[in-house]
Design a protein around this motif. Structure first.
Motif: not given
Lengths: 468, 205
Positions: A170-187, A193-200
């Protein structure tokens, strides 16, 4: 293992505020070069004036009047972090400062002593509030997850991996402790949500992102271990509070002194030790600091008592030059042995034990003001006592109860001599040679005096004691 | 209507009621004998007034105060109580004090100037960790002695103030005032009884 993360969202600001008597006054911290000072942090009352971090100082001065400012000092932040780590060491053997402005504690093994967790958490909150730090506390099965959850939550406790998985999804990607550019790429990829990334699929993520991201995700879910460096408490204590004014009276130093002593007490309590000697240094703008040493006869760790003693030493000090800052140094931190108490004390109304009373007297009257009394094996009366307990006295001639520290010339007619002479001849080996005949003399008013006549001087009588 | 019931025995034991000359010695609270039988018999509490200030007025320093106090101090130190001398005029001679039965490891003395000595005495009395505290206040205001008296009550400690006999002219809040001459002792005031008119001969040393 269970890990608690204590996130300190405004550590720099709290570090400055806790040294001030009135934390409600507007305060901003400034950083940046001298030409362009920028607000780095602002407390609640400063924010109410419209001051925000990031504003240039000139803009802030145009917006509001009457706010205090202090330097954003990285050294002070590091000192506060060390203090908190030392304090946390009292609750867990594994304390890590791996993440900046956050403490990680392994609490799973401490729950038996401090638990259950709600109670333990309340203890942590209470301790930090007393020290003046704002905080967010979370609990998770691994340290990375605890730190990431603290980004968004306060008081969240997740104890099993299945529940952790659900919370992480349920955690937003921006709060997941990822490096800034990785969080931006995910966006940009449409992952919110982090769940979407974990589901890949894992291969797809590995192709699109560097290896660190997968490693971070594995650690977050507890699939890969995380190596942490643990805090080891040093064997000395040093703390310093910078005052924002020049202080010229010791009264104004008492508040920062109380803070420093409380920090010292928290530190030695966490180490299960005590402190026997410490030095309070008053630092001036010019010249060497004024040193106020505080020494005790036994190790002590009660903050109230330590403050009382330090205050007793500080108050008589004349502050010759304005004081800029206050430093407390303790080089020796010996083991603390609690005082022995009788279960059935003969004096139940005893308000203050003798050891405390003695420290109190020494603090005000001087280190050598409280003396014991003991016998020293010497025939010369002036050498026959010392200010510490000694061996049992040897039976000898009759001795007076009072001994004059300085002998006085004495005039009396020989008829009043009651007893004597008793010859004392000693001290030829250490240069203090005496050869005397002692007499007991009754004065006309009935008092009994102890006088002597030195051999070779038939005239003079000297008074050395009263029988009392 | 409510009646405050006070037991007569309680009142008598607390020495709040003055019973003229009819003082039977040694009530149950009298646990501080002076060690001199003749003196104990004269004092209404059967000894030193417990938890109170006793003033000992000396004709001159050294006129028998130690002979008077040594038995009490010996008894207290043997019981493990601490005895503190605050700013004594001279050095206590350990051989003589030990010969009098005082356990030196329970004896402490404090060096202080006159102004600090009163403070130190009050601290010692108030702390309740001492069995007896001796001080030499000299010429001090009535208020200072009253402070010591209150501190002695708070800490439940025997307090002795040793002063010159010229102080006998002024009133004092002390529970007992005893004039000490080299040959005799006179009770000038004792709380809870009439001071005996005749002096007590000093026992032979």
């Amino acid at each position: 293992m269970l890990w608690a993360c204590i996130l300190l969202p405004q550590l720099a600001l709290d570090g400055v505020l806790r040294g001030r008597a009135d934390p409600a006054r507007p305060l901003v911290l400034l950083g940046g070069p001298t030409q362009r000072r920028v607000l780095k942090a602002a407390n609640a009352s400063a924010r109410a004036l419209g001051l925000r971090p990031g504003l240039p100082l000139s803009t802030a001065q145009a917006l509001a009047l009457g706010f205090d400012s202090a330097e954003y000092d990285l050294a002070q932040v590091a000192q506060a972090e060390r203090l908190l780590a030392a304090w946390a060491y009292g609750f867990s053997a594994q304390v890590s400062l791996h993440y900046p402005r956050a403490l990680l504690l392994e609490v799973g093994s401490s729950l038996g002593l401090f638990g259950p967790w709600p109670h333990f958490q309340a203890t942590l909150h209470q301790g930090l509030a007393a020290m003046g730090f704002s905080r967010r506390i979370t609990l998770a099965p691994n340290p990375v997850a605890a730190r990431v959850l603290a980004n968004l939550h306060d008081g969240l406790a997740v104890t099993d991996p299945a529940a952790l998985e659900a919370v992480l999804c349920e955690l937003p990607i921006a709060c997941a402790g990822l490096a800034r550019e990785h969080a931006a790429s995910c966006q940009r990829m449409g992952l919110r949500r982090l769940g979407q990334l974990l589901g890949l699929p894992r291969q797809a993520v590995a192709r699109r992102f560097p290896a660190e991201l997968l490693q971070h995700l594995d650690r977050l879910r507890g699939l890969a271990p995380m190596a942490l460096e643990f805090y080891q408490p040093p064997d000395r204590f040093e703390a310093r509070i910078e005052l924002n004014y020049d202080v010229e009276s010791t009264q104004a130093l008492l508040f920062p002194l109380r803070r420093l002593v409380a920090d010292l007490a928290a530190y030695v309590l966490a180490r299960d030790g005590g402190v026997q000697r410490f030095v309070v240094q008053l630092e001036h703008a010019l010249g060497p600091p004024t040193e106020v040493p505080v020494g005790l006869l036994g190790a002590e760790r009660d903050p109230g008592r330590l403050f009382e003693l330090a205050r007793g030493r500080l108050e008589p000090v004349q502050v010759a030059r304005p004081v800029r800052s206050l430093r407390l140094l303790a080089e020796q931190l010996p083991a603390f042995v609690p005082g022995r108490r009788e279960l059935f004390d003969a004096r139940p109304q005893q308000l203050q034990p003798w050891e405390q009373l003695r420290e109190r007297l020494r603090a005000r009257l001087g280190d050598d003001a409280v003396l014991g009394l003991g016998y020293a094996a010497d025939h010369r009366p002036e050498q026959a006592w010392r200010a510490a307990p000694g061996p049992p006295a040897q039976a000898g001639g009759t001795r007076p109860g009072w001994l004059l520290p300085q002998v006085q010339p004495f005039a009396v007619d020989a008829g009043a001599l009651q007893a004597g002479p008793e010859r004392v001849e000693s001290g030829w080996w250490d240069g203090g040679d005496v050869r005397r005949d002692y007499y007991r003399v009754q004065l006309p008013d009935g008092r009994l005096a102890w006088v002597y006549r030195a051999l070779g001087e038939p005239e003079g009588l000297w008074l050395q004691g009263w029988f009392g | 209507m409510s009646l405050a019931l006070v037991s007569l025995d309680g009142l008598l034991d607390q020495r709040r009621v003055w019973r003229g000359r009819a003082s039977e010695p040694a009530g149950p609270a009298a646990a501080q004998p002076t060690g001199h039988e003749a003196l104990d018999a004269c004092l209404p509490a059967g000894g030193w007034p417990p938890a109170a200030l006793s003033e000992i007025l000396l004709a001159a320093p050294g006129s028998g105060e130690l002979q008077l106090l040594w038995p009490s101090l010996a008894r207290l130190t043997r019981a493990g109580e601490r005895v503190v001398l605050v700013a004594p005029p001279w050095v206590p001679y350990p051989q003589a004090w030990e010969a009098a039965g005082v356990m030196l490891e329970h004896l402490s003395w404090v060096r202080a100037n006159p102004a600090e000595a009163l403070w130190a005495t009050e601290q010692c009395l108030r702390s309740g960790s001492c069995g007896a505290v001796l001080c030499w206040p000299g010429q001090v205001a009535d208020r200072a002695l009253r402070r010591l008296q209150v501190a002695a009550e708070t800490g439940q400690t025997l307090a002795f103030a040793l002063r010159g006999q010229q102080a006998a002219l002024n009133p004092s809040p002390a529970a007992l005032r005893l004039a000490v001459d080299p040959a005799q002792w006179r009770v000038l005031k004792c709380r809870g009884g009439l001071a005996p008119a005749h002096p007590i001969a000093r026992p032979a040393a």
